[in-house]
Structure formats: structure tokens, C-alpha cells
Design a protein around this motif. Structure first.
Motif, mmCIF file in Angstrom:
data_model
loop_
_atom_site.group_PDB
_atom_site.id
_atom_site.type_symbol
_atom_site.label_atom_id
_atom_site.label_comp_id
_atom_site.label_asym_id
_atom_site.label_seq_id
_atom_site.Cartn_x
_atom_site.Cartn_y
_atom_site.Cartn_z
ATOM 1 N N ARG A 1 -89.792 -69.587 11.099
ATOM 2 C CA ARG A 1 -88.938 -70.680 11.578
ATOM 3 C C ARG A 1 -89.738 -71.980 11.593
ATOM 4 N N VAL A 2 -89.258 -72.962 10.800
ATOM 5 C CA VAL A 2 -89.978 -74.223 10.654
ATOM 6 C C VAL A 2 -89.037 -75.392 10.945
ATOM 7 N N LEU A 3 -89.428 -76.228 11.887
ATOM 8 C CA LEU A 3 -88.674 -77.439 12.198
ATOM 9 C C LEU A 3 -88.984 -78.485 11.134
ATOM 10 N N TYR B 1 -83.254 -77.713 12.134
ATOM 11 C CA TYR B 1 -82.951 -79.143 12.240
ATOM 12 C C TYR B 1 -82.171 -79.374 13.521
ATOM 13 N N GLY B 2 -82.115 -80.622 13.966
ATOM 14 C CA GLY B 2 -81.434 -80.929 15.210
ATOM 15 C C GLY B 2 -80.082 -81.595 15.063
ATOM 16 N N ALA B 3 -79.727 -82.049 13.882
ATOM 17 C CA ALA B 3 -78.482 -82.798 13.677
ATOM 18 C C ALA B 3 -77.248 -81.985 14.062
ATOM 19 N N ARG B 4 -76.228 -82.690 14.498
ATOM 20 C CA ARG B 4 -74.957 -82.022 14.840
ATOM 21 C C ARG B 4 -74.184 -81.623 13.588
ATOM 22 N N TRP C 1 -88.831 -84.959 17.450
ATOM 23 C CA TRP C 1 -88.552 -83.732 18.203
ATOM 24 C C TRP C 1 -87.119 -83.780 18.736
ATOM 25 N N PRO C 2 -86.344 -82.690 18.603
ATOM 26 C CA PRO C 2 -84.944 -82.654 19.061
ATOM 27 C C PRO C 2 -84.819 -82.775 20.580
ATOM 28 N N ALA D 1 -89.178 -73.525 22.102
ATOM 29 C CA ALA D 1 -88.490 -73.760 20.825
ATOM 30 C C ALA D 1 -88.459 -72.548 19.909
ATOM 31 N N LYS D 2 -89.349 -71.624 20.093
ATOM 32 C CA LYS D 2 -89.405 -70.423 19.262
ATOM 33 C C LYS D 2 -89.453 -70.778 17.774
#
Length: 117
Positions: free
Chosen positions: A19-21, A95-98, A26-27, A35-36
């Protein structure tokens, strides 16, 4: 080899693999220690000017994809790192986007799939 995309706000699952952000920022609402994730590659995210220009506006989506791919062409080290992860097993780009259809992880996944094919 499997490359998946997932919002960082969604619960991790066994099938996620590495798992890679892939966000530059940062979200919100996620604590780093909760965040795992296995890695945070800011260098593969869209540049700040591109991110601000896009603003997740679906009307700008086609142009965003073109501009972001050009940026990715100049980031061979970060792209290579992700490609290496993908070759070893499942890679999940976080990713953090909605908007689940118009975000950098969608472009990055497709870009990586072509590079590793």
C-alpha cells in the motif's frame, strides 16, 4: 502483477498487497501512525502547480492526464520504484481525493500498467 487504486479512507484488505500513498499532501483526518501504508511517495504525485490548476475539475480531466503523464516521464526513479513493487505482487495506490474517477491514482495506475506491460 496487479495494480489497484483505493482511497486511503477505505479500510485495508488482505488483497491490497503493498500500500503506497501517492498524494503530495498528507490526507486530512488520517493519523500517520494509523494509515496502514507501506510507503508514501510524494515524488510521484502531481506537482503543486498542476494539482492546484486541476482542482479536481472534471472539465480539466483530459488536459490534466496529459500534463501529469509528462511529469511522470521526468520522474523515472519514483516511477521505477512503483513498477518494481508491482512486478513483485499486488500494488495498491492510495489517494485522498473524493472523486474516484478523476484523480492522479487513476492516471498513475494506467501509466504504470503500460510501463510494466
Amino acid at each position: 502483477m496487479s495494480i489497484r487504486i483505493k482511497r486511503i479512507y477505505d479500510a485495508p484488505s488482505r488483497g491490497d498487497g503493498r500500500r503506497v500513498l501517492v498524494d503530495r499532501v498528507w490526507p486530512r483526518g488520517i493519523k500517520k501512525d494509523e494509515a496502514k501504508l507501506d510507503d508514501w511517495l510524494k515524488d510521484v504525485a502531481p506537482s503543486t502547480p498542476l494539482r492546484k490548476w486541476f482542482g479536481h475539475d472534471p472539465d480539466k480531466w483530459p488536459e490534466f492526464q496529459t500534463r501529469y503523464r509528462k511529469e511522470l516521464d521526468t520522474r523515472s526513479e519514483a516511477v521505477g520504484q512503483l513498477a518494481g513493487y508491482a512486478r513483485k505482487g499486488t500494488l495498491t495506490l492510495l489517494y485522498g481525493a473524493r472523486d474516484v474517477q478523476h484523480n492522479q491514482a487513476v492516471v498513475l495506475r494506467d501509466y504504470l500498467q503500460k510501463k510494466t506491460a
